[in-house]
Motif scaffolding. Structure first.
Motif, PDB file in Angstrom:
ATOM      1  N   LEU A 110       0.942  -1.269   0.047  1.00 20.19           N
ATOM      2  CA  LEU A 110      -0.119  -0.058   0.023  1.00 20.19           C
ATOM      3  C   LEU A 110       0.758   1.282  -0.177  1.00 20.19           C
ATOM      4  O   LEU A 110       0.518   2.174   0.504  1.00 20.19           O
ATOM      5  N   LEU A 111       2.139   1.101  -0.520  1.00 18.70           N
ATOM      6  CA  LEU A 111       2.955   2.124  -0.571  1.00 18.70           C
ATOM      7  C   LEU A 111       2.530   3.110  -1.670  1.00 18.70           C
ATOM      8  O   LEU A 111       2.912   4.508  -1.606  1.00 18.70           O
ATOM      9  N   MET A 145       7.205  -6.152  -4.157  1.00 17.99           N
ATOM     10  CA  MET A 145       6.216  -7.054  -4.595  1.00 17.99           C
ATOM     11  C   MET A 145       6.813  -8.161  -5.374  1.00 17.99           C
ATOM     12  O   MET A 145       6.668  -9.328  -5.064  1.00 17.99           O
ATOM     13  N   LEU A 146       7.793  -8.018  -6.247  1.00 20.07           N
ATOM     14  CA  LEU A 146       8.441  -9.064  -7.032  1.00 20.07           C
ATOM     15  C   LEU A 146       9.261  -9.879  -6.296  1.00 20.07           C
ATOM     16  O   LEU A 146       9.476 -11.173  -6.170  1.00 20.07           O
ATOM     17  N   HIS A 195       2.364 -14.531  -1.104  1.00 17.20           N
ATOM     18  CA  HIS A 195       1.097 -14.121  -1.919  1.00 17.20           C
ATOM     19  C   HIS A 195       1.237 -12.340  -1.848  1.00 17.20           C
ATOM     20  O   HIS A 195       1.645 -11.986  -0.723  1.00 17.20           O
ATOM     21  N   VAL A 196       0.918 -11.808  -2.806  1.00 22.36           N
ATOM     22  CA  VAL A 196       0.718 -10.406  -2.940  1.00 22.36           C
ATOM     23  C   VAL A 196      -0.635  -9.690  -3.177  1.00 22.36           C
ATOM     24  O   VAL A 196      -1.370 -10.349  -4.174  1.00 22.36           O
ATOM     25  N   VAL A 197      -1.001  -8.845  -2.489  1.00 20.59           N
ATOM     26  CA  VAL A 197      -2.337  -8.014  -2.646  1.00 20.59           C
ATOM     27  C   VAL A 197      -1.878  -6.409  -2.544  1.00 20.59           C
ATOM     28  O   VAL A 197      -0.865  -6.252  -1.667  1.00 20.59           O
ATOM     29  N   THR A 198      -2.395  -5.684  -3.690  1.00 22.57           N
ATOM     30  CA  THR A 198      -1.915  -4.395  -3.821  1.00 22.57           C
ATOM     31  C   THR A 198      -3.187  -3.679  -4.229  1.00 22.57           C
ATOM     32  O   THR A 198      -4.199  -4.215  -4.518  1.00 22.57           O
ATOM     33  N   ALA A 244      -8.381  -3.500  -5.097  1.00 24.85           N
ATOM     34  CA  ALA A 244      -8.546  -1.983  -4.869  1.00 24.85           C
ATOM     35  C   ALA A 244      -7.606  -1.089  -5.578  1.00 24.85           C
ATOM     36  O   ALA A 244      -7.645   0.282  -5.425  1.00 24.85           O
ATOM     37  N   SER A 245      -7.230  -1.636  -6.640  1.00 22.15           N
ATOM     38  CA  SER A 245      -6.202  -0.701  -7.705  1.00 22.15           C
ATOM     39  C   SER A 245      -7.067   0.226  -8.730  1.00 22.15           C
ATOM     40  O   SER A 245      -6.632   1.362  -9.032  1.00 22.15           O
TER      41      SER A 245
END
Length: 431
Positions: free
Chosen positions: A79-80, A90-91, A99-102, A130-131
Motif C-alpha cells: 500500500l505504498l 512485490m516481485l 502472496h501479494v495483495v496491492t 483495490a487498484s
C-alpha cells in the motif's frame, strides 16, 4: 488450516490504517469466513516515531527485509503507492513464495504483465481489486462474474477528485480554480493535483480495466488522455442548456476496427445513469453481449472503502491457502488485439468559438465545417464577449482526423478570433 495466517503490510498511510481498523473491527466475521486465525504481523513505515491513528498490537518496522525475509509471513499487502520501490518489493515477495495483495494502479498499468508472470512462476496469488475504483467491486466481477460475456464497451467515472470538482462547477457555479481549492481543502486533491486533473489517474485505471475486459494487454501509453483543466463555467452552462452534463470519463470500446481506450471530459446526456454520479463517487457502466448493460457504483477512494477491497482480496488469498489452490485469477490477456486507428474513432463534438460580429460569419464557418466533412447537429449564438460573438456548435459523430482538419480551417479564418474549447459528446444513441 492450523497455521495462523500472517500479513506483512507495506505502508501505513490512509489505506493501510483503514486495513488495520477494519480488520480489527470485523475480525470475528473475517475469521469465520476464512476458517482460520489471521493477523497483521509487521507493518513497514518510513518513520517509527510517528503517532498512528490505530490502537492495536502491531509491530512497526522501517526495514523492508524484516517482512520480505520473514518466513512466517504468508501475504504481503503493498500500500505504498508509486512504482518504485513498490514494484521491486512485490516481485521480491513473490520470489520468496509470498502472496501479494496491492492497491497499486501505477504498477498494474505499466508493469502488469511482469507481475502476473512472477505470480505464475512462483505459484502465488497476485490480487489487485483495490487498484481501481476503491471499494467498488469491479476487477473480480470482470474476471469472474462477467467472464462468459464479450465486453464491448466500458464507460466510467473513475476519479473522485475530478468528479467532485465538476459537480461543484455544475451545481454551485464554481470556476475551475475555486473547485480545485475546495477539493484540496477537503483532502480530495493533492497539493500537486496533476495526476487527477490531467486525467493520468483515470488513464491508469482505464488501462487496467480495458486489459481485463477485452482480454488483451492495454498499456498506459495506449490510452489517449485529456484532463479537465480547460473546462470553464461557460462550458458548464452551455452543457446544461443543451441537455448535457460534463464528466471526466474513461471510455473503452471493442470495435471491429480495434480497441479504443481514452480519458477525456465528455458531454453526456443528463438522463444517462452516469450523469447523476456526484461528488467523489465513482461508477462504471459496462455492456456485455450476454448481460446487456450493468453499472457498478460507490465510493472510489478513501480509507475504509479501499480497505474493504484490500481485505476482500486478503480473504480470497487466505481461502486459497486453505485449499492449497492458487492463481485462480491469473492474467487473462490471452489475445493481441490491435488499437483502433484515429480515423475509425467516432464521436460528437462541442465546439465553442469567438468570432467577429459582422455579416457573413456564419456562412464562412459553415463552409469550413462542410469542407472538413463535419456535419452539424445544432448551432447556437447567445452572447457577446467584448467585441466578439460566441458561437457554440454540436456536431454529429465524426472522426478525429476530421476535427483536426476543421481546427486548421477555423484557425485560418479571419473572422474566427479563437477556438475557445472543443469537448467530445456522447451522442444519445451511444448512451
Amino acid at each position: 488450516m492450523a497455521k495462523k495466517i500472517k500479513l506483512g503490510l507495506l505502508g501505513c498511510g490512509t489505506v493501510g490504517t483503514g486495513v488495520l481498523k477494519v480488520l480489527q473491527e470485523n475480525y470475528h466475521d473475517i475469521r469465520a469466513k476464512i476458517g482460520n486465525d489471521i493477523e497483521v504481523s509487521k507493518v513497514l513505515v518510513r518513520n517509527l516515531n510517528k503517532k498512528r491513528d490505530f490502537n492495536g498490537d502491531v509491530v512497526f518496522t522501517d526495514n523492508i527485509d524484516d517482512i520480505l525475509n520473514d518466513e512466517s509471513i504468508d501475504i504481503v499487502v503493498e500500500l505504498l503507492g508509486g512504482i518504485h520501490p513498490a514494484r521491486e518489493y512485490m516481485l521480491k515477495a513473490m520470489e520468496n513464495g509470498k502472496h501479494v495483495v496491492t492497491a497499486n494502479k501505477d504498477v498494474l498499468a505499466q508493469f502488469g504483465k511482469d507481475m502476473f508472470d512472477a505470480a505464475e512462476k512462483h505459484d502465488v496469488d497476485f490480487m489487485f481489486e483495490a487498484s481501481v475504483a476503491g471499494g467498488i467491486p469491479i476487477i473480480t466481477p470482470l474476471k469472474q462474474c462477467l467472464t462468459a460475456n464479450k465486453i464491448t464497451e466500458l464507460i466510467g467515472i473513475v476519479n473522485g477528485t475530478t468528479n467532485y470538482m465538476l459537480t461543484k462547477m455544475t451545481e454551485q457555479g464554481m470556476d475551475y480554480d475555486t473547485a480545485l481549492a475546495r477539493a484540496q481543502a477537503k483532502g480530495y486533491a493533492e497539493a500537486d493535483p496533476t495526476a487527477d486533473v490531467a486525467g493520468l489517474d483515470a488513464a491508469r485505471k482505464a488501462a487496467i480495466l480495458s486489459s481485463i475486459a477485452f482480454n488483451t494487454r492495454v498499456s498506459l501509453e495506449d490510452v489517449k488522455v485529456e484532463g479537465i483543466t480547460n473546462i470553464t463555467p461557460e462550458d458548464i452552462t452551455y452543457a446544461k442548456e443543451l441537455g448535457y452534463i460534463i464528466k471526466l470519463l474513461a471510455i473503452a470500446k471493442h470495435t471491429e476496427d480495434g480497441i479504443d481506450v481514452r480519458v477525456h471530459p465528455t458531454f453526456i446526456d443528463k438522463d444517462h445513469p452516469l450523469a447523476s454520479v456526484r461528488n467523489v463517487f465513482n461508477a462504471i457502466f459496462i455492456h456485455g453481449n450476454a448481460v446487456g448493460d450493468t453499472m457498478f457504483y460507490g465510493k472510489g477512494a478513501g480509507e475504509r472503502p479501499t480497505a474493504s477491497a484490500v481485505l476482500a482480496d486478503i480473504i480470497d488469498v487466505a481461502r486459497d491457502m486453505g485449499k492449497d489452490r492458487f492463481g485462480k485469477i491469473r492474467c487473462t490477456c490471452y489475445e493481441e488485439k490491435k488499437l483502433c486507428p484515429p480515423d475509425k474513432v467516432l464521436s460528437g463534438y462541442y465546439i465553442r468559438l469567438l468570432v467577429e460580429d459582422k455579416p457573413g460569419v456564419l456562412g464562412a464557418i459553415a463552409t469550413a465545417f462542410g469542407e472538413s466533412n463535419v456535419s452539424l447537429y445544432s448551432v447556437i449564438q447567445k452572447r457577446r464577449v467584448g467585441e466578439f460573438s460566441e458561437i457554440v456548435a454540436i456536431t454529429h459523430n465524426v472522426n478525429n482526423n476530421q476535427i483536426e482538419d476543421l481546427k486548421v480551417r477555423l484557425n485560418n479564418l479571419d473572422v474566427v478570433h479563437e477556438i475557445s474549447n472543443i469537448i467530445r459528446v456522447v451522442m444519445s444513441q451511444e448512451a
